[in-house]
Motif scaffolding. Structure first.
Motif, PDB file in Angstrom:
ATOM      1  N   UNK A 164     -68.560  46.748  66.193  1.00  0.00           N
ATOM      2  CA  UNK A 164     -68.070  45.371  66.146  1.00  0.00           C
ATOM      3  C   UNK A 164     -66.761  45.256  65.379  1.00  0.00           C
ATOM      4  N   UNK A 165     -66.592  46.065  64.352  1.00  0.00           N
ATOM      5  CA  UNK A 165     -65.338  46.015  63.600  1.00  0.00           C
ATOM      6  C   UNK A 165     -64.153  46.432  64.463  1.00  0.00           C
ATOM      7  N   UNK A 166     -64.389  47.330  65.417  1.00  0.00           N
ATOM      8  CA  UNK A 166     -63.306  47.800  66.286  1.00  0.00           C
ATOM      9  C   UNK A 166     -63.237  47.041  67.602  1.00  0.00           C
ATOM     10  N   UNK A 174     -63.878  41.782  82.462  1.00  0.00           N
ATOM     11  CA  UNK A 174     -63.683  42.800  83.492  1.00  0.00           C
ATOM     12  C   UNK A 174     -63.554  44.213  82.936  1.00  0.00           C
ATOM     13  N   UNK A 175     -63.653  44.375  81.616  1.00  0.00           N
ATOM     14  CA  UNK A 175     -63.599  45.719  81.046  1.00  0.00           C
ATOM     15  C   UNK A 175     -64.945  46.410  81.225  1.00  0.00           C
ATOM     16  N   UNK A 176     -65.000  47.754  81.139  1.00  0.00           N
ATOM     17  CA  UNK A 176     -66.268  48.465  81.311  1.00  0.00           C
ATOM     18  C   UNK A 176     -67.318  47.984  80.311  1.00  0.00           C
ATOM     19  N   UNK A 177     -68.568  47.882  80.763  1.00  0.00           N
ATOM     20  CA  UNK A 177     -69.630  47.345  79.914  1.00  0.00           C
ATOM     21  C   UNK A 177     -70.717  48.374  79.616  1.00  0.00           C
ATOM     22  N   UNK A 179     -71.529  52.701  78.393  1.00  0.00           N
ATOM     23  CA  UNK A 179     -70.978  53.957  77.905  1.00  0.00           C
ATOM     24  C   UNK A 179     -70.808  54.945  79.063  1.00  0.00           C
ATOM     25  N   UNK A 180     -69.858  55.886  78.948  1.00  0.00           N
ATOM     26  CA  UNK A 180     -69.006  56.100  77.780  1.00  0.00           C
ATOM     27  C   UNK A 180     -67.732  55.269  77.778  1.00  0.00           C
ATOM     28  N   UNK A 181     -67.396  54.635  78.912  1.00  0.00           N
ATOM     29  CA  UNK A 181     -66.076  54.022  79.015  1.00  0.00           C
ATOM     30  C   UNK A 181     -65.894  52.829  78.085  1.00  0.00           C
ATOM     31  N   UNK A 182     -66.954  52.049  77.867  1.00  0.00           N
ATOM     32  CA  UNK A 182     -66.747  50.901  76.974  1.00  0.00           C
ATOM     33  C   UNK A 182     -66.483  51.351  75.546  1.00  0.00           C
ATOM     34  N   UNK A 183     -67.017  52.504  75.151  1.00  0.00           N
ATOM     35  CA  UNK A 183     -66.773  52.988  73.789  1.00  0.00           C
ATOM     36  C   UNK A 183     -65.357  53.528  73.631  1.00  0.00           C
ATOM     37  N   UNK A 184     -64.693  53.754  74.731  1.00  0.00           N
ATOM     38  CA  UNK A 184     -63.290  54.176  74.696  1.00  0.00           C
ATOM     39  C   UNK A 184     -62.363  52.978  74.859  1.00  0.00           C
ATOM     40  N   UNK A 185     -62.682  52.118  75.818  1.00  0.00           N
ATOM     41  CA  UNK A 185     -61.796  50.995  76.157  1.00  0.00           C
ATOM     42  C   UNK A 185     -61.865  49.881  75.117  1.00  0.00           C
ATOM     43  N   UNK A 187     -62.408  49.663  71.770  1.00  0.00           N
ATOM     44  CA  UNK A 187     -61.554  49.764  70.576  1.00  0.00           C
ATOM     45  C   UNK A 187     -60.066  49.634  70.897  1.00  0.00           C
ATOM     46  N   UNK A 188     -59.645  50.167  72.049  1.00  0.00           N
ATOM     47  CA  UNK A 188     -58.231  50.059  72.420  1.00  0.00           C
ATOM     48  C   UNK A 188     -57.846  48.605  72.676  1.00  0.00           C
ATOM     49  N   UNK A 189     -58.699  47.879  73.406  1.00  0.00           N
ATOM     50  CA  UNK A 189     -58.443  46.464  73.649  1.00  0.00           C
ATOM     51  C   UNK A 189     -58.524  45.691  72.342  1.00  0.00           C
ATOM     52  N   UNK A 190     -59.447  46.102  71.467  1.00  0.00           N
ATOM     53  CA  UNK A 190     -59.586  45.443  70.177  1.00  0.00           C
ATOM     54  C   UNK A 190     -58.320  45.518  69.341  1.00  0.00           C
ATOM     55  N   UNK A 191     -57.634  46.643  69.387  1.00  0.00           N
ATOM     56  CA  UNK A 191     -56.373  46.775  68.640  1.00  0.00           C
ATOM     57  C   UNK A 191     -55.359  45.749  69.126  1.00  0.00           C
ATOM     58  N   UNK A 192     -55.243  45.608  70.445  1.00  0.00           N
ATOM     59  CA  UNK A 192     -54.301  44.640  71.013  1.00  0.00           C
ATOM     60  C   UNK A 192     -54.677  43.223  70.594  1.00  0.00           C
ATOM     61  N   UNK A 193     -55.966  42.905  70.664  1.00  0.00           N
ATOM     62  CA  UNK A 193     -56.405  41.566  70.272  1.00  0.00           C
ATOM     63  C   UNK A 193     -56.097  41.287  68.807  1.00  0.00           C
ATOM     64  N   UNK A 194     -56.330  42.257  67.955  1.00  0.00           N
ATOM     65  CA  UNK A 194     -56.104  42.052  66.523  1.00  0.00           C
ATOM     66  C   UNK A 194     -54.630  41.859  66.218  1.00  0.00           C
ATOM     67  N   UNK A 195     -53.763  42.548  66.947  1.00  0.00           N
ATOM     68  CA  UNK A 195     -52.324  42.327  66.774  1.00  0.00           C
ATOM     69  C   UNK A 195     -51.972  40.900  67.170  1.00  0.00           C
ATOM     70  N   UNK A 196     -52.496  40.446  68.293  1.00  0.00           N
ATOM     71  CA  UNK A 196     -52.244  39.065  68.734  1.00  0.00           C
ATOM     72  C   UNK A 196     -52.787  38.063  67.718  1.00  0.00           C
ATOM     73  N   UNK A 197     -53.964  38.349  67.167  1.00  0.00           N
ATOM     74  CA  UNK A 197     -54.541  37.456  66.164  1.00  0.00           C
ATOM     75  C   UNK A 197     -53.648  37.365  64.932  1.00  0.00           C
ATOM     76  N   UNK A 198     -53.126  38.523  64.493  1.00  0.00           N
ATOM     77  CA  UNK A 198     -52.273  38.532  63.307  1.00  0.00           C
ATOM     78  C   UNK A 198     -50.977  37.766  63.550  1.00  0.00           C
TER      79      UNK A 198
END
Length: 215
Positions: A164-166, A174-177, A179-185, A187-198
Motif C-alpha cells: 500500500x505504501x508503494x 485498466x492496470x493488471x489486477x 500477480x505477477x504483473x500488478x506487483x510490477x506495474x 509501484x511504477x504507477x504509484x511513483x507517477x501518482x505521488x509526483x502528481x500529488x506532490x
C-alpha cells in the motif's frame, strides 16, 4: 491447509512453524481500513460538510480506497485463490468488483462538488464500498481464518502494508489486477501518482485532513 506466501527471509535459530512476526494480521489490518473507508464515505455524504472540506475528504477517500484495493489484489486475493476451495471464483468476482469501484472512484474524482451528479457519484462509491466490506467481513475473512495460521496472516499483513505504501493513489481500473504483473506495474504507477500529488498539493491520507474534517 496453509496460505501460499511469497518467499520469506530465513529466521535464524527459529522454527518457522512457531515464529510469530510483529504487526497486524492481514484480516485485522484490512478490517481497520474498511472501517476507516466507511467513515470517510459517511463524512463525504454529510450535507453539512463545506465545499472545500468535501473536496479534501473526497481526495483522501479516493487515495485510501485505491491503495487498499491494490494491497488486496496483490496479497489477499492470491491467498484466497490458493487456500480456499472456491477461491478462484471468489477472487475473480472481487477483482471484477474492484474494477467497477475504481471506475466509480474515477468518476467521483472527476466530478465537481457543485455538479448535480456529485451526490449520485458519492452514493455509487458508498454502495460499492459497502458491498466490498460485506463480502470481506461475512465471507472472505472468516474462511481465511479457518485455513491460515495467525503468523501467516501477520506476514501477509506486513506485505499488504508495504504494498500500500508503494501503491497508486489514483484509480487506474485498466492496470493488471493479478500477480505477477500488478506487483510490477502498481509501484511504477504509484511513483507517477505521488509526483502528481506532490506537485498539486493533493492530500491522500486521513492524517492530512484538518482535525475538524477527520472522520
Amino acid at each position: 491447509m496453509t496460505v501460499p506466501l511469497p518467499p520469506l527471509p530465513p529466521t535464524a535459530g527459529v522454527d518457522d512453524d512457531h515464529y510469530r512476526p510483529g504487526g497486524l494480521s492481514m484480516v485485522d489490518l484490512l478490517t481497520e481500513e474498511h472501517e476507516q473507508i466507511g467513515a470517510l464515505c459517511r463524512e463525504l455524504a454529510d450535507p453539512a460538510l463545506a465545499a472545500d472540506q468535501r473536496h479534501r475528504v473526497a481526495e483522501v477517500l479516493v487515495a485510501t480506497v485505491t491503495r487498499h484495493l491494490s494491497g488486496e489484489e496483490q496479497y489477499l486475493y492470491p491467498s484466497v485463490r490458493g487456500a480456499l476451495a472456491d477461491g478462484a471464483e471468489v477472487a475473480d468476482r472481487e477483482i471484477a468488483a474492484d474494477a467497477d469501484l475504481l471506475r466509480a472512484l474515477r468518476e467521483l474524482s472527476g466530478t465537481a462538488s457543485d455538479d448535480p451528479a456529485y451526490g449520485a457519484a458519492v452514493a455509487e462509491v458508498t454502495g460499492q464500498v459497502d458491498r466490498h466490506t460485506r463480502a470481506a467481513t461475512t465471507e472472505i475473512f472468516p474462511a481465511l481464518r479457518t485455513v491460515a495460521s495467525e503468523a501467516e496472516l501477520i506476514r501477509l499483513g506486513n506485505r499488504v502494508q508495504i504494498a500500500e505504501e508503494a501503491a497508486p493513489t489514483r484509480p487506474h481500473p485498466d492496470t493488471p489486477a493479478t500477480p505477477p504483473w500488478n506487483r510490477i506495474v502498481e509501484p511504477a504507477v504509484g511513483v507517477v501518482d505521488k509526483v502528481r500529488d506532490a506537485v498539486t498539493g493533493r492530500q491522500t491520507y486521513v492524517d492530512d485532513l484538518p482535525d475538524g474534517t477527520r472522520p
